[in-house]
Scaffold this motif. Structure first.
Motif: not given
Lengths: 310, 272
Positions: A60-61, A77-79, A84-87, A278-279
């Motif tokens: 994930s990093f 990925n965490y950003a 992201n408004p969808i998430f 990763p995402l």
């Protein structure tokens, strides 16, 4: 296997003098012998749980570039997950769906568990088996059967139409968040029934008799004795339903439609069509953290209430 | 039991509710067999005519046969492996008083409280990083993980009331540990072991999410079914297959519960 048999041997041949200090310690300590026997299971499970989780955290990093994964540390990925408004919308919808589903399932299952615990006196086991039997049939088939019930040409629509009650199929039945909630509530009902039933069954009946003798009516008895004492079962049921439904992608994919998509659907796509592992990992880990926070929060709140009450 | 008289009074509204609840549980599932014998491609009322053509079609489907065999293979391996691990776990916990065993046991029970999609994805990542190709073996590994907690819980119930003195007697008579397990422990907990095998097989046989991520080119039966659901003309076949699966599962689970109820110390639930 070899390991466990040879390890439990010293205990069984105690009359024979044997080995050095370690063996003596081993013979004396019950815990040590217990851990020795537990070790194969523990080793397999710990390894199979920890190694993949560690790998997922590492991934994930990292970054996906084309078909390869670049191993440079990044928080990108965490950003993405948190900006992201969808998430964000998906997170909220997933929380809403699985939260509502957990609450609704517990609410409708409580009276059922109560009935079997307090009003069934013969063939209790048969009732318990009957309530949990559907749970053992294929999850996929249970979800599919709701598609048969709710579908455009499904049982409800075609049934109502052939009875002449409606002239056109009701379209809102399938492919909506409500369809997802109903299907999930049905699929996870056993996880509500069992813990609640067990906690109700454990209640000391003499407490109820005492309350009745002291003049409490049926409602007061329920609110002051039965309900508080069955709370552990209710909390367990809430958790046991909330956790798996939060990560379900089969039900939303089959009966949810675009408005019923949940987080797990996007995670699944990240590992499939969208090919951004990763995402996907970052999403899965965020999911895990949110589930843990929600569950920890629920347990903390109930503990606070309990302490206040005492 | 010492229930007060007021509790023996039958509660009619509650009974009606209970029956309605059972109807809610069973109705959707029972629609599968109903429509599987219906002679129409669309799953809708009114029913047309009786037919067994969907069953014939399904039995003639080679891809289904392959998927079924894959599922049986995975189910048998996973249930045997999980039950062996479960025996060690349940035996250790019930035979010895172990200090600090609760958090340790928590690790073993973790798969119960982690969404399966997360375990599936995490295993997929590890396997692909290690360069291990996906196959039925990787599916089996995933299924063992989710079966072990169920196996331990089932076996603990059967080990718990087990009389320690039997094993001690065998030890006094000079049997070694392996022989004791085989001659004394095993026969006594056999119903529990059989129940664990059956339940683990059922779980593995029905499991979809982990298999979805961990299966390679060989699909298990649930993956095969999921693939069929995309094609409306295949749905009646799925109904027929689903009916068979539901019938078999009901029988197996019933058998498992019955076996568990026959264990050495099964609580007599009947009539109290």
């Amino acid at each position: 296997m070899v390991d466990a048999t040879s390890l439990s041997e010293p205990e069984l041949t105690e009359s024979r003098p044997r080995g050095g200090r370690l063996a003596t310690l081993f013979r004396r300590s019950e815990s040590l012998r217990g851990y020795a026997l537990l070790s194969p299971t523990l080793a397999v499970m710990a390894l199979a749980m920890c190694a993949p989780t560690a790998m997922m955290v590492a991934l994930s990093f990292w970054v996906q570039s084309g078909f390869d994964i670049t191993m440079t540390f990044t928080l990108d990925n965490y950003a993405k997950v948190f900006t992201n408004p969808i998430f964000e919308a998906l997170f909220l919808r997933t929380l809403m769906i699985s939260g509502t589903c957990a609450l609704a399932t517990v609410l409708i299952s409580y009276p059922m568990a109560y009935y079997v615990a307090f009003h069934v006196h013969r063939r209790k086991l048969a009732w318990v088996i009957m309530m949990t039997l559907p749970f053992w049939t294929s999850y996929l088939l249970r979800v599919f059967s709701w598609k048969v019930v709710l579908g455009y040409n499904g049982a409800i629509n075609s049934g109502l139409m052939s009875l002449g009650l409606i002239s056109e199929p009701l379209e809102f039945l399938l492919y909506s968040p409500e369809a997802v909630i109903i299907t999930l509530a049905h699929a996870w009902a056993a996880f509500a029934i069992l813990p609640i039933y067990v906690s109700l069954e454990k209640i000391d009946r003499s407490l109820l008799e005492a309350a009745a003798d002291l003049g409490d009516g049926a409602v007061a008895r329920f609110l002051r004795i039965t309900l508080p004492l069955s709370m552990p079962g209710v909390i367990a049921a809430l958790l046991l339903i909330f956790i798996p439904t939060f990560g379900d992608f089969v039900t939303p994919a089959l009966v949810g439609g675009p408005d019923g998509m949940m987080l797990a659907n996007i995670v699944q796509k990240m590992f499939g069509k969208l090919n951004d592992w990763p995402l996907g990992s970052a999403l899965a880990i965020s999911m895990m953290i949110i589930v843990s926070i929600m569950c920890g929060g629920l347990i903390w709140v109930t503990r606070q209430i309990k302490e206040r009450a005492i | 039991m010492s229930a007060g008289g007021y509790m023996h009074r039958p509660n009619r509204p509650l009974m009606v509710y209970a029956i309605g609840y059972l109807a809610f549980l069973y109705m959707p599932i029972l629609l599968l067999p109903l429509f599987s014998f219906n002679d129409a491609i669309y799953i809708a009322f009114p029913l047309k005519a009786f037919t067994t053509q969907w069953y014939q079609q399904m039995f003639a489907n080679d891809a289904m046969h392959a998927a079924l065999m894959n599922s049986v293979q995975v189910g048998v391996s996973a249930s045997v492996l999980a039950t062996i691990l479960g025996i060690f776990g349940a035996k250790a916990v019930t035979r010895f008083r172990i200090k600090g065993v609760k958090p340790v046991l928590g690790v073993v029970m973790l798969p119960l409280v982690i969404p399966p999609i997360i375990m599936g994805v995490a295993l997929l990542i590890l396997l692909s990083q290690m360069g291990i190709p996906l196959s039925l073996i990787t599916v089996t590994v995933g299924h063992v993980l989710i079966c072990v907690p169920f196996s331990i819980v089932t076996l603990m119930a059967s080990f718990e009331g087990f009389d320690k003195s039997m094993e001690e007697a065998a030890a006094d008579l000079g049997d070694n540990a392996w022989w004791i397990f085989w001659r004394v422990t095993f026969p006594m907990v056999f119903p529990g072991i059989l129940a664990s095998l059956l339940l683990c097989f059922t779980i593995s046989f029905d499991e979809f999410i982990m298999a979805f991520f961990l299966a390679g080119t060989d699909p298990t039966l649930p993956i095969f079914i999921y693939g069929q659901l995309r094609f409306p003309q295949k749905l009646p076949g799925v109904l027929a297959l689903g009916t068979c699966i539901v019938a078999v599962t009901f029988t197996v689970v019933f058998l498992a519960q019955w076996l568990r109820g026959r264990g050495p110390t099964a609580p007599k639930t009947e009539g109290n």
